[in-house]
Design a protein around this motif. Structure first.
Motif, PDB file in Angstrom:
ATOM      1  N   PHE A  14       3.136  11.640  16.859  1.00  0.00           N
ATOM      2  CA  PHE A  14       2.396  10.387  17.023  1.00  0.00           C
ATOM      3  C   PHE A  14       3.279   9.191  16.690  1.00  0.00           C
ATOM      4  O   PHE A  14       3.142   8.123  17.286  1.00  0.00           O
ATOM      5  CB  PHE A  14       1.136  10.400  16.161  1.00  0.00           C
ATOM      6  N   GLY A  15       4.166   9.381  15.717  1.00  0.00           N
ATOM      7  CA  GLY A  15       5.092   8.307  15.402  1.00  0.00           C
ATOM      8  C   GLY A  15       5.938   7.935  16.607  1.00  0.00           C
ATOM      9  O   GLY A  15       6.138   6.751  16.907  1.00  0.00           O
ATOM     10  N   SER A  61       0.841  -1.206   0.000  1.00  0.00           N
ATOM     11  CA  SER A  61       0.000   0.000   0.000  1.00  0.00           C
ATOM     12  C   SER A  61       0.871   1.249   0.000  1.00  0.00           C
ATOM     13  O   SER A  61       0.529   2.239  -0.650  1.00  0.00           O
ATOM     14  CB  SER A  61      -0.983  -0.017   1.160  1.00  0.00           C
ATOM     15  N   VAL A  62       2.000   1.197   0.716  1.00  0.00           N
ATOM     16  CA  VAL A  62       2.901   2.346   0.654  1.00  0.00           C
ATOM     17  C   VAL A  62       3.373   2.556  -0.786  1.00  0.00           C
ATOM     18  O   VAL A  62       3.402   3.674  -1.306  1.00  0.00           O
ATOM     19  CB  VAL A  62       4.117   2.140   1.581  1.00  0.00           C
ATOM     20  N   LEU A  84       3.093   8.501   5.305  1.00  0.00           N
ATOM     21  CA  LEU A  84       3.760   8.504   6.616  1.00  0.00           C
ATOM     22  C   LEU A  84       2.995   7.638   7.606  1.00  0.00           C
ATOM     23  O   LEU A  84       3.585   6.854   8.355  1.00  0.00           O
ATOM     24  CB  LEU A  84       3.868   9.939   7.139  1.00  0.00           C
ATOM     25  N   VAL A  85       1.660   7.801   7.600  1.00  0.00           N
ATOM     26  CA  VAL A  85       0.873   7.046   8.579  1.00  0.00           C
ATOM     27  C   VAL A  85       1.010   5.557   8.332  1.00  0.00           C
ATOM     28  O   VAL A  85       1.228   4.775   9.264  1.00  0.00           O
ATOM     29  CB  VAL A  85      -0.608   7.481   8.512  1.00  0.00           C
ATOM     30  N   VAL A  86       0.901   5.135   7.063  1.00  0.00           N
ATOM     31  CA  VAL A  86       0.972   3.695   6.795  1.00  0.00           C
ATOM     32  C   VAL A  86       2.352   3.166   7.153  1.00  0.00           C
ATOM     33  O   VAL A  86       2.472   2.094   7.757  1.00  0.00           O
ATOM     34  CB  VAL A  86       0.608   3.406   5.322  1.00  0.00           C
ATOM     35  N   SER A  87       3.408   3.918   6.836  1.00  0.00           N
ATOM     36  CA  SER A  87       4.726   3.389   7.209  1.00  0.00           C
ATOM     37  C   SER A  87       4.891   3.302   8.714  1.00  0.00           C
ATOM     38  O   SER A  87       5.585   2.434   9.208  1.00  0.00           O
ATOM     39  CB  SER A  87       5.881   4.212   6.627  1.00  0.00           C
TER      40      SER A  87
END
Lengths: 564, 499
Positions: free
Chosen positions: B345-346, B47-48, B94-97
Motif C-alpha cells: 500500500f505504501g 504522532s509518530v 508505518l501507516v502514519v509515516s
C-alpha cells in the motif's frame, strides 16, 4: 581452514555479488561486469577445488556445516555435499561463470540481469548443497522466480510472433493465462506456474515426510536414518515427491514448459536452465526420494523407466521437426533427460553413476550449444534455420565450437557424455533391455537433428538456394572474438574433453555415494537382483561380477559394472 | 456478581501504554486546535513520535515480563496481548509515516486525521486485551468508529462517501449481530468472562449458545473479512483514502484475530472437533474466492483487497489447526502480512502521489520510472505470494506445518493450490512493472519519509524471511497459555499413519 568455509563461500559468493550489484548504478557497466564476474569466479574456482577436495575413499556427506534456524519447526541451515552433489555443484559453478561472460554485451538493464542470474545460480547451488528438506525446497522455489524476470525482461519472442503472424494464437494454457502462445510473456508465465505447481506437489510430499516421521525435523540424514515409511503412505509420498520434482526435470508429460522456456530465454539463462536447473529435479528425487524412501523407490521407479521412453522418443521426434535453433536444443534437452531417468530407474551401480555423470556432461554440452545459439541470434537476430546458412564463413571459431558441442551432445567418444551415456546403457541393459534399445536408437535421432541443425546454420551453401542474397545477407556477422567471447566456450569445451579423457576423479566421487545409496535401496534383496534379468537377454554385465571398486582407476569401473 | 473495583497504582501501571497514548492524543488534539502556525506535517511527526514512545513502554513490559489482569478479569495483559499491542503500534507507525505526504493533499481536516488514526489504534490495542464479552463489544466499536469517519474522509469524492456509507451500515449491522450474540451467550451461561463461559458451558451446549457463538464469529469474521462476510472489503478498500485502506487492512484484522484466538482457543477449546469444520470451510472458500476474483482486477487497491481476503483464508487455516502451533503460526503470519501488505500500500500511495492513479495499467514500466518502487513492490507481492526468501514464504509454511500436525491434509492441499493461483496475478503486476514499457517515461520520485517507511517494510519482509528465529521464539513465548488448554486433537480426519 578453508574446508569449513568452502560450501558457504560457493553458495554465498554469488548472493553477495548480487546484493552489491543492487547498489551500483546501471551506467557503470564495467564495474557491474567485474563484480558479477568476480563473485561468480569465486564459486567457479571453489567448485573445482571441491571436486578434488572431496574424499572419495570416505564418501558420505562432507564439509557439513549446520546452524539452527528454527528450533520450533526443527529446521537447521545445513550444508553438505555427497558424491552426487559435487559434479552438479561444479556444473553450476562453470555455467554461472561462463554465463556471465556470454551475457557480457547485454545492453538493457545489465545490472538487473546479472542480479537475477546470480540469484538463479546461487539458488541452484543451494539446492545441491542443502542437507535440510526445508532449505532444499527454499532454494528450489527461489530458483524459479528469477527465471520469470530473465525470460520476461531479456527474452525473445518466437519468429512467428515477431513477424506478426498469428499473434492471436492461443493454445489451451495460453487461453487460460490470457497470453498469446508464442510470446515470451507466455513462456515466462507458463514456466513459473508449471514449476510452482510441481513445487507445491513436492512440498506436500515434504510436509508428509515431516509430519509422518514424527521426528520434528527437516534434516535429511536424520530422516534417512530414522524415518520409517511404509505401505500406502510411503507410496503416496514417493509419488508426490517424484512427480513434483520430475516436472522440473522435465519428464514427459510434464515437459511442455521447458522448450518454450528455453526458446524465450536469453542465452545465459538457457545455459543455466538446461544445464543445472533441470537437474534439480533428478537431484531432488535422488536426495529426497532415494534417501528417505528407499523401499518405495525400489518398487516404484519402474514408472520412470516407462515414462523416460516417451521423453526420449517424443523429445527427439519433435526436435527433428523444429526449425528454431533454440527449440531444437530445448527438445533435445528434454529428450536427453530421459536417459538420466533411465539410468536412475535401473538402480544399478553403473547406471546410476552414469546418470549422475551424464547430468554433468549434458550441462557442459547444452551450455556450449545454447551459448552458440545465443551468439548466432545476437549476430543475425533470427533463430530460424531456413533463413540462416553458411555462417561457417564468417564465424569459423564458433563453428568449431558448435561441432564440439554437437559431438558432446550425442556422445562422441572423447567427450564426457560418451562415458555417461555408455554407463547408463550398460547398467540398464539387464533390467530394461527394451528401453535400452530404444535409448540407443534415440542417439541416432539425436545425431540426425543435431547434424541437420549444424548443416542448416553453419555449413549449407547458401548460394545453392538463394543465389546471391544469402551471401550478402550474413556478411556483416562476426565471429566470437576476444577473451570475453571465447573464454566461456573454451572453458566448456575443455571441461567436456578433459573429463571425457580423465573421468576417474568424477566417477570415484559419484560412485562413493551411489554405492551406499543402492545398498540401502536394495537392502537384503541385493543379491537376488540378478534374477530380475530376463532370460532372453544374456546377463552381460553381471557375468563379470565383481564388487565395484570404490577407489581406484575410474575408467576401470566401466569394464566391471554389475550391481553391488 | 461483585462489582467492587479495587485499583492500586501498580494495577494502573498495566494500562500505562494506553494511558500514555490517550494523553498524547489529547495533546495532539490541543495542538491541532491552537490556531497558530503549527504545520499539520508536524502533527503527523508528533504522532509518530508518540507511537514510538508507546512502543518503548510496551517493550519495557515485554522485557520485564509484566503481566496481569484488571477489572475482575475484563482486561488482560498477557504475553499474547502484549504481542498484538506491539503489532498494532508498529503497523500504526508505518501507516502514519506513509500518510504524512498523502494527508497534505487532503482538502480538509488534516490534523484530525492523525487524531482519528491514533484513536482507532488505541481501540485496537484495548481489543487485544479484551477478555470478556462486554469489553470485546466496547473496544471493537471504539476501533470501528474512527474508521467510519476515516473511510469517508474525502468529502468531495463520491467513491469515498459511498465507501463510508457502506462501511457504516454494514458495521452497524455487525455491531447488532455482535450484541445479539453476546446477549444469547450471557443468557445461556450467565457469564461474561471468556474463561468463565468455558466452565459454565458444560459438555452439551444449548442451541442458544451455539447461535450466540456463531453470531460472535460472524461479527469478528466481518472484521477480518473472511468469506462469506467479505463483501464490504473491495468497495471500501477502493473508495477509502489509500493510507486509511492500508491501516484498515492490518491493525483491526490483527486485533480481531487476538479476540478470535481467545474465543476459539480458550472459551471453545473443548469443542474443537465441532468448530473445526466451520473454519475449514471458511478457510477454503476465502482462499479460493479471494485468489480467483483477484485475477480479474484492474485496480491495484481492489487487487490487494481480494488478495487480503485470500490471505485471511490462510490465517484461518492456522485457526482451524486448533493447536498451540496454529496460534503461533497465525501470529507469525501477521507480521509477514503486516510488512508485505503495508509496504504494497505504501508503494500504491507513493505512485498515486505522482501519477494520480491506482490502475494496474499505469504501473507499466515502473521499473524504468522508479527502480526503487518497482523493486519494493516486487518484494512485497512475492512475499504475499509466498516466495522464498521472503517473510510470506516461511509464514505460509509455518501455517501449513501447523495444519499438517493437526491432520488437516485437505486444507493444506487447498492452501498449496491457492499458492499457485495467487502466483499468477501477483506476477501479472510484476510483468507490468518490469516487462512492459512505460507509456510515460518520466521518473516517479519518492520523498525521503516515504522511502524510509517502505524501506522499513522491505527490511522487515527480508529479515523475517531470512532469520525468523527471534520472531518464532517470541510467538512460542506469547502463546504459552494455550498449552494449558489441552485442545482436543481427535479430529475426524487424522493422519492415516500407523504408530
Amino acid at each position: 581452514m578453508i574446508d569449513a568455509w568452502l560450501l558457504p563461500l560457493i553458495l554465498f559468493a554469488p548472493i553477495v555479488g548480487a546484493i552489491v550489484l543492487i547498489f551500483i548504478p546501471n551506467q557503470q557497466r564495467f564495474l557491474i561486469q567485474m563484480i558479477a564476474a568476480g563473485s561468480s569466479f569465486v564459486s567457479f574456482i571453489l567448485s573445482f577445488y571441491l571436486l578434488y577436495a572431496y574424499d572419495a575413499t570416505v564418501g558420505g556427506y562432507q564439509f557439513v556445516q549446520r546452524i539452527e534456524w528454527s528450533g520450533n519447526l526443527g529446521i537447521s541451515f545445513a550444508l553438505g555435499v555427497d558424491g552426487i552433489a559435487v559434479p552438479l555443484v561444479l556444473a553450476s559453478g562453470i555455467l554461472l561463470f561462463t554465463g556471465i561472460f556470454v551475457s557480457w554485451h547485454i545492453k538493457d538493464r545489465l545490472k538487473e540481469f546479472y542480479v537475477s542470474l546470480l540469484i538463479l545460480a546461487a539458488a541452484t547451488i543451494g539446492v545441491y548443497l542443502s542437507l535440510d528438506l526445508f532449505f532444499l525446497y527454499f532454494f528450489y522455489e527461489l530458483s524459479v522466480l528469477p527465471m520469470y524476470l530473465l525470460l520476461g525482461m531479456w527474452g525473445s519472442h518466437t519468429k512467428s510472433y515477431n513477424e506478426m503472424k498469428d499473434t492471436q494464437k492461443r493454445d489451451f494454457v495460453g487461453f487460460i493465462l490470457n497470453f498469446t502462445s508464442n510470446s515470451k510473456e507466455y513462456a515466462a508465465m507458463k514456466l513459473v506456474l508449471f514449476l510452482s505447481a510441481g513445487a507445491v506437489v513436492a512440498l506436500m510430499g515434504i510436509l508428509l515426510i515431516y509430519v509422518g516421521s514424527g521426528l520434528n525435523t527437516f534434516d535429511i540424514p536424520t530422516l534417512a536414518e530414522h524415518g520409517k515409511f511404509s505401505g500406502t503412505m510411503a507410496t503416496i509420498i514417493w509419488l508426490l515427491i517424484f512427480f513434483g520434482f520430475a516436472s522440473i526435470a522435465p519428464l514427459w508429460p510434464l515437459h511442455s514448459w521447458s522448450p518454450v522456456g528455453h526458446a524465450a530465454a536469453p542465452a545465459a539463462t538457457s545455459m543455466l536452465h538446461a544445464g543445472v536447473l533441470m537437474k534439480l529435479g533428478h537431484f531432488s528425487i535422488i536426495r529426497v526420494g532415494y534417501e528417505i524412501l528407499p523401499e518405495a523407490t525400489r518398487d516404484l521407479m519402474p514408472i520412470a523407466a516407462v515414462l523416460c521412453v516417451f521423453s526420449i522418443i517424443y523429445g527427439g521426434w519433435v526436435a527433428y521437426s523444429q526449425n528454431d535453433t533454440k527449440y531444437i536444443i530445448g527438445y533435445s534437452s528434454s529428450s536427453h533427460m530421459g536417459y538420466i531417468f533411465l539410468g536412475m530407474a535401473a538402480l544399478t551401480y553403473v547406471s546410476l553413476t552414469g546418470a549422475v555423470l551424464y547430468m554433468f556432461a549434458h550441462a557442459m554440452a547444452t551450455g556450449l550449444l545454447f551459448a552458440l545459439a545465443g551468439w548466432v541470434y545476437d549476430q543475425t537476430h533470427t533463430r530460424d534455420i531456413p533463413s540462416l546458412g553458411g555462417l561457417s564463413r564468417t564465424m569459423p571459431f564458433a563453428t568449431g565450437c558448435f561441432v564440439v558441442g554437437v559431438a558432446a551432445s550425442f556422445g562422441l567418444p572423447g567427450t564426457v557424455s560418451f562415458i555417461g551415456e555408455l554407463m547408463i546403457l550398460m547398467g540398464s541393459w539387464n533390467k530394461y533391455p527394451v528401453q535400452t534399445i530404444i535409448a540407443v536408437l534415440g542417439i541416432v535421432v539425436t545425431l540426425a537433428y543435431l547434424l541437420r541443425m549444424l548443416r542448416g546454420v553453419f555449413f549449407r551453401d547458401p548460394n545453392q538456394e538463394i543465389p546471391y542474397e544469402a551471401e550478402l545477407k550474413w556478411a556483416h556477422t562476426s565471429d566470437t572474438n576476444g577473451f570475453v567471447n571465447r573464454m566461456p566456450l573454451i572453458v566448456m569445451m575443455a571441461c567436456t574433453i578433459y573429463f571425457g579423457i580423465f573421468p576417474g576423479q568424477l566417477i570415484d566421487v559419484i560412485g562413493s555415494s551411489v554405492e551406499p545409496l543402492l545398498a540401502k535401496i536394495h537392502g537384503t534383496e541385493a543379491l537376488s537382483s540378478t534374477s530380475l534379468s530376463p532370460v532372453l537377454f544374456p546377463d552381460i554385465s553381471t557375468s563379470a561380477l565383481t564388487p565395484p571398486p570404490s577407489v581406484g582407476e575410474g575408467g576401470a569401473v566401466l569394464l566391471i559394472g554389475g550391481s553391488p | 456478581m461483585n462489582f467492587t473495583l479495587e485499583l492500586s497504582g501498580a494495577d494502573l501501571l498495566l494500562l500505562l501504554p494506553e494511558i500514555f497514548l490517550t494523553l498524547w492524543i489529547c495533546m495532539l488534539l490541543a495542538a491541532d486546535a491552537v490556531p497558530s502556525r503549527i504545520s499539520k506535517k508536524h502533527i503527523g511527526n508528533l504522532s509518530v513520535f508518540g507511537l514510538y514512545a508507546t512502543l518503548v513502554t510496551l517493550f519495557w513490559f515485554y522485557i520485564n515480563g509484566k503481566t496481569g489482569s484488571l477489572f475482575n478479569g475484563m482486561y488482560l495483559l498477557d504475553p499474547m496481548a502484549l504481542y498484538f499491542k506491539i503489532f498494532i503500534v508498529v503497523s500504526t507507525i508505518l501507516v502514519v509515516s506513509m500518510s504524512i505526504e498523502a494527508v497534505e493533499r487532503f482538502p480538509a481536516f488534516k490534523g484530525e486525521y492523525y487524531f482519528l488514526v491514533l484513536m482507532s489504534a488505541l481501540g485496537a490495542m484495548l481489543m487485544a486485551s479484551a477478555n470478556d464479552l462486554v469489553s470485546i463489544f466496547v473496544t471493537l466499536e471504539f476501533t470501528t468508529f474512527g474508521f467510519y469517519i476515516l473511510v469517508a474522509y474525502l468529502r468531495e469524492d463520491a467513491k469515498s462517501n459511498e465507501a463510508g456509507l457502506k462501511f457504516f451500515i454494514l458495521g452497524a449491522f455487525t455491531a447488532a449481530l455482535l450484541a445479539f450474540g453476546i446477549s444469547l451467550i450471557y443468557g445461556a451461561t450467565g457469564k461474561l468472562i471468556l474463561t468463565d463461559i468455558a466452565q459454565a458451558m458444560g459438555t452439551e451446549p444449548s442451541v442458544a449458545l451455539i447461535a450466540g457463538f456463531l453470531l460472535l464469529f460472524a461479527a469478528l469474521g466481518f472484521k477480518i473479512g473472511a468469506v462469506p462476510l467479505h463483501t464490504w472489503i473491495p468497495d471500501i478498500y477502493h473508495g477509502a483514502p489509500t493510507p486509511v485502506t492500508a491501516f484498515l487492512s492490518v491493525a483491526p484484522k490483527g486485533a480481531a484475530l487476538a479476540i478470535l484466538l481467545r474465543i476459539f482457543f480458550v472459551t471453545l477449546a473443548g469443542f474443537a472437533a465441532e468448530w473445526i469444520w466451520l473454519l475449514v470451510l471458511v478457510a477454503i472458500v476465502s482462499m479460493t474466492y479471494g485468489n480467483i476474483v483477484a485475477i480479474a482486477q484492474t485496480n491495484m487497491k481492489r487487487l490487494l483487497a481480494y488478495s487480503g481476503i485470500a490471505q485471511i483464508g490462510n490465517v484461518v487455516i492456522g485457526l482451524a489447526a486448533a493447536s498451540k502451533m496454529g496460534g503461533e503460526s497465525i501470529m507469525f503470519y501477521l507480521w509477514a502480512y503486516l510488512f508485505a501488505n503495508l509496504g504494497a500500500f505504501g508503494v500504491v500511495i507513493a505512485v498515486a502521489h505522482v501519477i494520480n492513479s491506482e490502475e494496474i495499467e499505469d504501473y507499466n514500466g515502473l521499473n524504468r520510472r522508479s527502480p526503487f518502487l518497482a523493486f519494493a513492490m516486487l518484494l512485497f507481492l512475492l512475499s504475499l505470494a509466498g516466495v522464498p526468501p521472503l517473510a510470506g514464504f516461511i509464514a505460509k509454511l509455518y501455517i501449513f506445518v501447523a495444519a499438517m500436525e493437526a491432520g488437516l491434509i485437505t486444507l493444506v492441499v487447498f492452501g498449496l493450490i491457492n499458492v499457485v493461483i495467487s502466483m499468477y496475478y501477483y506476477l501479472i503486476v510484476v510483468k507490468k512493472m518490469y516487462i512492459n514499457e512505460p507509456t510515460d517515461p518520466t521518473p516517479v520520485t519518492v520523498s525521503p519519509m516515504m522511502k524510509t517507511a517502505i524501506g522499513v517494510a522491505m527490511a522487515g519482509t527480508l529479515i523475517l524471511g531470512i532469520w525468523p528465529k527471534p520472531f518464532m521464539d517470541w510467538t512460542v513465548d506469547a502463546t504459552k497459555m494455550f498449552d494449558l488448554n489441552l485442545l482436543t486433537t481427535t479430529h475426524a480426519f487424522t493422519l492415516p499413519f500407523g504408530g
